[in-house]
Scaffold this active site. Structure first.
Site, PDB file in Angstrom:
ATOM      1  N   HIS A 155      -4.584   5.599  -7.779  1.00 49.39           N
ATOM      2  CA  HIS A 155      -3.586   4.728  -7.132  1.00 49.39           C
ATOM      3  C   HIS A 155      -3.211   5.266  -5.755  1.00 49.39           C
ATOM      4  CE1 HIS A 155       0.152   2.175  -7.128  1.00 49.39           C
ATOM      5  NE2 HIS A 155       0.573   3.163  -6.351  1.00 49.39           N
ATOM      6  N   GLU A 156      -2.946   6.571  -5.677  1.00 51.31           N
ATOM      7  CA  GLU A 156      -2.556   7.163  -4.395  1.00 51.31           C
ATOM      8  C   GLU A 156      -3.729   7.205  -3.417  1.00 51.31           C
ATOM      9  OE1 GLU A 156       0.446   7.448  -3.831  1.00 51.31           O
ATOM     10  OE2 GLU A 156       1.098   7.199  -5.893  1.00 51.31           O
ATOM     11  N   HIS A 187      -3.986   3.914  -1.731  1.00 50.04           N
ATOM     12  CA  HIS A 187      -3.042   3.796  -0.620  1.00 50.04           C
ATOM     13  C   HIS A 187      -3.636   4.405   0.659  1.00 50.04           C
ATOM     14  CE1 HIS A 187       0.324   1.923  -2.470  1.00 50.04           C
ATOM     15  NE2 HIS A 187       0.625   2.910  -3.280  1.00 50.04           N
ATOM     16  N   GLU A 197       1.774  -2.226  -3.522  1.00 45.33           N
ATOM     17  CA  GLU A 197       1.723  -1.607  -4.840  1.00 45.33           C
ATOM     18  C   GLU A 197       0.777  -2.348  -5.777  1.00 45.33           C
ATOM     19  OE1 GLU A 197       2.854   1.299  -5.651  1.00 45.33           O
ATOM     20  OE2 GLU A 197       3.673   1.494  -3.627  1.00 45.33           O
TER      21      GLU A 197
END
Length: 396
Positions: A164-165, A168, A256
């Site tokens: 997930h990070e 980003h 997100e």
């Protein structure tokens, strides 16, 4: 989610984010114009409102290059020192492969699978469950996780959070959020200076002071021109601040969902992302972290009235999207235990409370989940309260 759909959404979000950032930058000049209105209202007698507006616009043109330079200097400082500032604000420290071999290897494997440059790995010694990515370029990118997150999540769940990070970083979200936070900070700082200056000019030692009135102000038709100019300036300051916050929220919320989808694309494991989010839900508040850092975290919990100003969509809505669009399944609740349910002969015992809610009592029928028929929720497939844990014919 199909790759075409995902990358189309990412590209559309980048274009949309670019327009939002441009609008955020324009708000700086709105604040400069508001400041010019205040100065002109107090500097000269009391000319008509149209004269004050013309002078303020002339001042804006003169101040335009200086305001631009000041904003760019602020951005340059953030560009060079953002990672150190964030580490100082959160107390995070870098770790090496030797210090955290399992965590380091999970992150490294994800980077290798997509040809990404390995970011620095940081750990916050905090019991809360959260993580965030930071940095403005490949030399600065860093992924920070809390100690509590490492202890609460298994390897697959931690891999999903790291993915997930990394998403980003790959999508350019962290660079965009740092810029947005810096520009919004400029607007808030300048707005506070204007309000303080206006207060000092209006409430001096001798009591309330209004803008100076020329001896022939009435003959010039000035009337309340200065007062109206001040009211316009105050309205512009408040509006600029509110818009800067709304733009920040819009930037955060959209990214997100895409990061969750990107994590599933990287790990091919939507169930791990779902279970990680459910464990993090309500346990991610970092008391010592500034709001700008919380906006970059995987979860920024809000409740009640403050949810109107939330920078993240709710965990429930994110999980719902992963279930509906990414093929994820809600985790099965653990069976009740003697300690949790009391004497097995006591029919009035309370249901066992599992980590994601209240489990059903023993012997009760489990209800089919959204989109599940009664026939789909029965059989030899492991059943959770929202439907089968794994798809027929295979596990994760």
């Amino acid at each position: 989610m199909q790759a075409f759909g995902l990358y189309t959404h990412i590209r559309a979000n980048r274009i949309r984010s670019g327009f939002l950032l441009a609008g955020l930058f324009l708000l700086i000049y709105v604040m400069v114009f508001a400041g010019a209105l205040v100065v002109e209202a107090f500097a000269y007698g009391e000319p008509p409102l149209d004269v004050i507006l013309a002078r303020a616009f002339r001042d804006l043109i003169a101040a335009f290059p200086w305001a631009t330079i000041a904003a760019l200097v602020w951005l340059f400082i953030a560009y060079r020192f953002n990672r150190g500032i964030i580490a100082l604000a959160t107390g995070a420290h870098p770790v090496t492969r030797a210090e955290e071999p399992k965590l380091y290897q999970l992150l490294e494997n994800l980077c290798i699978s997509r040809g990404l440059t390995m970011p620095r790995l940081y750990i916050m010694e905090s019991p809360v469950l959260n993580a965030f990515a930071s940095g403005m370029n490949e030399k600065q990118y860093a992924v920070t996780v809390t100690r509590g997150l490492m202890e609460a999540l298994d390897d697959q769940e931690m891999e999903a959070v790291l993915a997930h990070e990394l998403t980003h970083i790959r999508n350019g979200d962290v660079r965009m959020m740092v810029i947005a936070v810096v520009i919004a900070g400029v607007i808030s700082f300048f707005g506070e200076i204007l309000f303080r200056s206006l207060t000092r000019m209006s409430f001096g030692a001798g009591g309330i002071r209004m803008p100076r009135r020329s001896s022939n102000g009435d003959r010039k038709g000035g009337g309340g021109g200065a007062l109206v100019a001040i009211l316009i300036a105050v309205a512009l300051i408040v509006l600029s601040w509110l818009l800067s916050q709304v733009i920040r929220f819009a930037l955060s919320r959209a990214r997100e969902y895409l990061a969750d989808a990107g994590a599933v694309e990287l790990t091919k494991n939507p169930d791990a992302m779902i279970s990680a989010l459910l464990k993090i839900d309500g346990r991610g508040e970092l008391p010592s972290a500034p709001s700008a850092v919380m906006e970059m975290c995987i979860d920024n919990p809000r409740s009640g009235f403050t949810d109107l100003f939330a920078t993240h969509p709710s965990i429930a809505s994110r999980v719902d999207r992963l279930v509906r669009f990414a093929g994820g399944r809600m985790p099965e609740l653990p069976p009740p235990t003697k300690e949790a349910s009391g004497d097995s002969t006591d029919t009035g015992a309370e249901p066992h409370a599992g980590p994601w809610g209240t489990a059903l009592p023993e012997g009760s029928a489990q209800q089919p989940g959204p989109g599940q028929s009664s026939s789909q929720s029965q059989g030899s497939i492991p059943q959770g309260p929202w439907g089968p844990l794994f798809p027929p014919g295979g596990g994760r």
